[in-house]
Design a protein around this motif. Structure first.
Motif, PDB file in Angstrom:
ATOM      1  N   SER A   1       0.826  -1.214   0.000  1.00  0.00           N
ATOM      2  CA  SER A   1       0.000   0.000   0.000  1.00  0.00           C
ATOM      3  C   SER A   1       0.860   1.263   0.000  1.00  0.00           C
ATOM      4  O   SER A   1       0.564   2.228  -0.706  1.00  0.00           O
ATOM      5  N   GLU A   2       1.931   1.271   0.787  1.00  0.00           N
ATOM      6  CA  GLU A   2       2.828   2.434   0.829  1.00  0.00           C
ATOM      7  C   GLU A   2       3.522   2.644  -0.520  1.00  0.00           C
ATOM      8  O   GLU A   2       3.662   3.779  -0.987  1.00  0.00           O
TER       9      GLU A   2
ATOM     10  N   GLU B   1       2.335   1.651  -3.471  1.00  0.00           N
ATOM     11  CA  GLU B   1       1.311   2.109  -4.415  1.00  0.00           C
ATOM     12  C   GLU B   1       1.020   3.590  -4.230  1.00  0.00           C
ATOM     13  O   GLU B   1       0.891   4.337  -5.206  1.00  0.00           O
ATOM     14  N   ASN B   2       0.933   4.038  -2.981  1.00  0.00           N
ATOM     15  CA  ASN B   2       0.682   5.463  -2.719  1.00  0.00           C
ATOM     16  C   ASN B   2       1.820   6.332  -3.230  1.00  0.00           C
ATOM     17  O   ASN B   2       1.591   7.391  -3.818  1.00  0.00           O
TER      18      ASN B   2
ATOM     19  N   ALA C   1       1.661   6.377  -7.061  1.00  0.00           N
ATOM     20  CA  ALA C   1       0.559   7.227  -7.512  1.00  0.00           C
ATOM     21  C   ALA C   1       0.923   8.694  -7.387  1.00  0.00           C
ATOM     22  O   ALA C   1       0.623   9.507  -8.265  1.00  0.00           O
ATOM     23  N   LEU C   2       1.609   9.059  -6.299  1.00  0.00           N
ATOM     24  CA  LEU C   2       2.044  10.443  -6.095  1.00  0.00           C
ATOM     25  C   LEU C   2       3.020  10.874  -7.189  1.00  0.00           C
ATOM     26  O   LEU C   2       2.889  11.955  -7.765  1.00  0.00           O
TER      27      LEU C   2
END
Length: 176
Positions: free
Chosen positions: A64-65, A67-68, A71-72
């Protein structure tokens, strides 16, 4: 081409440098500096390996980290935005298209599916806009002319602004 590991850095003559994010049966999913996320066949002779991922112990980051963070970065450098939300009044709704001929069958599409396609169209227009702005072979006059077409496309899509929860995500056409 060999089966590339996730994290392999590659170079493509059109899309520039990229990083392999997934490996499917016959395709690689690669995030390129120009063009964003692309799916290319594993038999693509245009890919050149820049570097393989370094085998090191895990740093403790969760998926999740990662992916975030990804995405950023994509949002910042490619104009891709995943933050657009469907307005609450449309959630769970259906888009129904009825032909004028009553003998023909109507088509229904979940609003979430339709909205996702609208957002993808917007994001692809933004990537196209950025690619035009950074294209080395286009002169300023060509860039302005192509930008005007994109602006008109945004203007044609303002009808769909009613679907967005936040005004910041709206399509904006040419201002007078």
């Amino acid at each position: 081409m060999e089966d590339l590991a996730i994290g392999t850095r590659v170079k493509h003559p059109v899309y520039g440098e990229g990083i392999v994010s997934r490996s499917h049966l016959t395709i690689f999913e690669i995030f390129f500096e120009r063009g964003g996320k692309m799916e290319l066949t594993k038999y693509n002779a245009d890919l050149e390996i820049i570097s393989s991922p370094i085998e090191e112990p895990r740093t403790g980051l969760t998926l999740s980290e990662v992916e975030n963070a990804l995405a950023l970065v994509l949002d910042k450098y490619q104009g891709i935005t995943y933050g657009a939300k469907l307005a609450d009044k449309w959630k769970g709704g259906m888009l129904e298209m009825k032909p004028a001929n009553p003998d023909l069958q109507a088509k229904e599409i979940p609003m979430e599916t339709f909205f996702h396609k609208i957002v993808m169209l917007r994001d692809r227009l933004r990537v196209l806009e950025q690619n035009i702005n950074t294209h080395p072979k286009l002169d300023d006059q060509d860039k302005v002319q192509l930008q005007q077409y994109i602006t008109r496309a945004y203007g044609s899509l303002t009808t769909f602004n009613v679907l967005f929860a936040d005004k910041e995500a709206y399509f904006k056409g040419q201002s007078k």
